[in-house]
Enzyme design. Structure first.
Site, mmCIF file in Angstrom:
data_model
loop_
_atom_site.group_PDB
_atom_site.id
_atom_site.type_symbol
_atom_site.label_atom_id
_atom_site.label_comp_id
_atom_site.label_asym_id
_atom_site.label_seq_id
_atom_site.Cartn_x
_atom_site.Cartn_y
_atom_site.Cartn_z
ATOM 1 N N ASP A 240 17.653 23.977 -27.219
ATOM 2 C CA ASP A 240 17.699 25.433 -27.272
ATOM 3 C C ASP A 240 16.932 26.119 -26.149
ATOM 4 O O ASP A 240 17.382 27.100 -25.574
ATOM 5 C CB ASP A 240 17.088 25.868 -28.613
ATOM 6 C CG ASP A 240 18.115 26.586 -29.430
ATOM 7 O OD1 ASP A 240 19.311 26.249 -29.291
ATOM 8 O OD2 ASP A 240 17.711 27.492 -30.180
ATOM 9 N N TYR B 135 3.988 33.963 -20.920
ATOM 10 C CA TYR B 135 3.408 35.308 -20.852
ATOM 11 C C TYR B 135 2.827 35.594 -19.470
ATOM 12 O O TYR B 135 2.780 36.726 -19.030
ATOM 13 C CB TYR B 135 2.379 35.525 -21.979
ATOM 14 C CG TYR B 135 3.081 36.218 -23.127
ATOM 15 C CD1 TYR B 135 4.152 35.589 -23.746
ATOM 16 C CD2 TYR B 135 2.756 37.512 -23.511
ATOM 17 C CE1 TYR B 135 4.876 36.232 -24.725
ATOM 18 C CE2 TYR B 135 3.472 38.168 -24.495
ATOM 19 C CZ TYR B 135 4.532 37.522 -25.106
ATOM 20 O OH TYR B 135 5.261 38.177 -26.055
ATOM 21 N N HIS C 130 -0.601 32.630 -25.456
ATOM 22 C CA HIS C 130 -0.173 33.878 -24.816
ATOM 23 C C HIS C 130 -1.258 34.968 -24.852
ATOM 24 O O HIS C 130 -1.593 35.569 -23.845
ATOM 25 C CB HIS C 130 1.089 34.435 -25.479
ATOM 26 C CG HIS C 130 2.232 33.457 -25.558
ATOM 27 N ND1 HIS C 130 2.432 32.473 -24.630
ATOM 28 C CD2 HIS C 130 3.250 33.323 -26.456
ATOM 29 C CE1 HIS C 130 3.521 31.783 -24.952
ATOM 30 N NE2 HIS C 130 4.019 32.278 -26.059
HETATM 31 C C1 BG6 Z 1 6.970 31.749 -28.054
HETATM 32 C C2 BG6 Z 1 6.721 31.563 -29.521
HETATM 33 O O1 BG6 Z 1 6.063 30.994 -27.300
HETATM 34 O O2 BG6 Z 1 6.852 33.114 -27.733
HETATM 35 C C3 BG6 Z 1 7.684 32.412 -30.344
HETATM 36 O O3 BG6 Z 1 6.887 30.191 -29.859
HETATM 37 C C4 BG6 Z 1 7.607 33.841 -29.905
HETATM 38 O O4 BG6 Z 1 7.399 32.307 -31.728
HETATM 39 C C5 BG6 Z 1 7.770 33.948 -28.398
HETATM 40 O O5 BG6 Z 1 8.634 34.548 -30.571
HETATM 41 C C6 BG6 Z 1 7.563 35.358 -27.913
HETATM 42 O O6 BG6 Z 1 7.960 35.458 -26.593
HETATM 43 P P1 BG6 Z 1 8.590 36.800 -26.051
HETATM 44 O O7 BG6 Z 1 8.761 36.563 -24.591
HETATM 45 O O8 BG6 Z 1 9.879 37.004 -26.788
HETATM 46 O O9 BG6 Z 1 7.605 37.870 -26.368
#
Ligand code: BG6
Length: 501
Positions: free
Chosen positions: A19, A183, A244
């Site tokens: 995925d 992030y 993050h």
């Molecule tokens: C991922 C997490 O690292 O970051 C997810 O495993 C989360 O649970 C995602 O939804 C959030 O990333 P973004 O870029 O959609 O804010």
């Protein structure tokens, strides 16, 4: 030699049928290609265990490709021509031999003087070491350069993270390793150092003398639908806080680096991480989402793949302190939750009140940095209401990207930005090994406590709500002053009255 990889680089994506590769890695590679940021002569190979024809593979990976205009449609075909698929296991040599042959054929046909290979592990950490060993043994060139991108999670706690590092360290140098935290690839996160250090206005008051409280919040309006089984052993703290949010916090609070050189930045990040006090286990609010109030959305435990008695934390607000000269005494809250009332990631830096003196009542300045959606930076400031009024109003200096910058410019997606950085050999936005150990060192005791038999029970909050009911009190306790109901709304179209001169 330039740090940038050459025009004849082989890019291999492991976990190519999964995925992550489908939704993020391949679309990011395509996005870079579309924008002319990836040489049109590279070779891209997907590697995975699934039996897939080249055609099935290409259909699968192009599902999430984005184009901005119809003219770019042809780019998809051009890109797919660079791609091929190799099927093989992760734990035995056979597939790696086939992979190596595929790469060597490409290198030979282009008479590449040196092999340049970028490996992307879109795989769970349980196989990082196995794949790493096989790569080293069967696909590592004797004359050339290698870069290896690994995805989070880097371990489950301090011990497993150290173990993982111990296994990878003899195989790949720190120079070769790129640990992705996506992030760090987000536009507004990359802007943090410029905002802070490129603006004396902010820089001068960026300390405990002027700042009253800091909050970083991550909110998602959806639950773990479909990922419950994976999430249950992870929880929100490991999923987004240890990585993050902590990364965002370090960029927000670190000292000025001597340059924008990757190591100079990462050195400063490590210093501030070391100054974070051991977490107070009582200074946390934890929750798990239940059904929505109208019953239309499922609770976390309604997921069949989840243990019906699971205490998995889907919401956490954690108070923390940084004990150094700059931040001593400033309360900091990091909070993250799933199945909330909105999807938003933002930073709030609230300033101390001005000396009352002439003002009977006046509100605090607040800097809001919105990471997503709709990148924006705005500063709430007090101003006199225009005209004969003597009243003050909280208004804002507003830098909303959508209105300030032309719509035509390309803001790379986080993964695009990071793969490009890796291609250029820039480590600034990747996690260094010592950052990882310190962050796990901070979170592991807290996780051990929360996950112990006698650990606290998370409070159930309704799907679609703001989270646990005491959140407002918790934030107040950590120094955050809410604007009085109805006195401020962003973006503001009419002055809202507050306070009298
Ligand atoms: C991922 C997490 O690292 O970051 C997810 O495993 C989360 O649970 C995602 O939804 C959030 O990333 P973004 O870029 O959609 O804010």
């Amino acid at each position: 030699m330039s740090d940038t990889l050459g025009d004849y680089t082989s890019i291999v994506v492991f976990g190519a049928s999964g995925d992550l590769a489908k939704k993020k890695t391949f679309p990011a590679l395509f996005g870079l290609f579309r924008e002319g940021e990836l040489p049109s002569t590279v070779k891209i190979i997907g590697y995975a265990r699934s039996k897939l024809s080249d055609e099935d593979f290409k259909t699968r990976i192009s599902e999430h490709f984005k184009i901005k205009k119809d003219e770019q449609k042809s780019k998809i075909d051009e890109f797919l021509k660079l791609c091929s698929y190799v099927q093989g296991p992760y734990d035995t040599a056979e597939g790696y031999h086939a992979l190596n042959k595929e790469i060597e054929d490409y290198e030979k046909s282009n008479a590449s003087a040196k092999a340049e290979r970028l490996f992307y592990l879109a795989l769970p950490p349980s196989v990082f070491s196995t794949v790493g060993k096989n790569l080293k043994e069967h696909v590592y060139p004797s004359n050339g350069r290698v870069r290896l991108i690994v995805e989070k999670p880097f371990g489950h706690d301090l011990e497993s993270s150290n173990q993982l590092q111990k296994e990878l360290a003899p195989l790949f140098t720190e120079e070769e390793l790129y640990r992705i935290d996506h992030y760090l690839g987000k536009e507004m996160v990359k802007n943090l150092l410029v905002l802070r250090f490129g603006n004396e206005l902010l820089n001068a008051a960026w300390n405990a003398k002027h700042i009253r409280s800091i909050q970083i919040s991550f909110k998602e309006a959806f639950g773990t639908e479909g990922r419950g089984g994976y999430f249950d052993s992870i929880g929100i703290i490991r999923d987004v806080m240890q990585n993050h949010i902590l990364q965002v916090l370090t960029l927000l609070t670190m000292e000025r680096p001597t340059s924008f050189d990757p190591e100079a930045i990462r050195d400063e990040k490590v210093k501030v991480l070391k100054a974070i006090e051991k977490f107070d286990h009582e200074d946390i609010l934890i929750g798990q989402y239940g059904k929505s109030e109208d019953g239309s959305k499922p609770g976390y435990l309604d997921d069949d793949t989840v243990d019906p008695k699971s205490k998995c934390i889907t919401y956490a607000a954690l108070g923390l302190k940084i004990s150094n000269e700059r931040w001593d005494g400033v309360p900091i809250v990091i909070r993250a939750g799933k199945a909330l009332d909105e999807s938003k990631v933002e930073i709030r830096v609230q300033y101390k009140p001005v000396a009352k003196g002439v003002f009977k009542e006046i509100q605090n300045n607040e800097l809001v940095i919105r990471i997503q959606p709709n990148e924006a930076v705005y500063m709430k400031i007090n101003s006199k209401i225009p005209g004969i009024s003597t009243e003050t109003s909280l208004t804002e200096l507003d830098l909303s990207y959508a209105t300030r910058f032309s719509k035509d410019f390309w803001i790379p997606e986080a993964y695009e930005a990071l793969i490009r950085d890796c291609f250029l050999g820039n480590h600034s936005n990747f996690v260094r090994d010592d950052e990882l150990s310190i962050s796990w060192g901070l979170f592991t005791p807290l996780l051990n406590y929360l996950e112990s038999k006698d650990g606290p029970q998370p409070e159930i909050y309704p799907y679609g709500s703001k989270g646990p009911k005491d959140l407002r009190k918790f934030l107040n306790k950590h120094g955050y002053v809410f604007n009085e109901e109805g006195t401020y709304q962003w973006p503001l179209t009419a002055p809202n009255v507050k306070g009298k001169i």
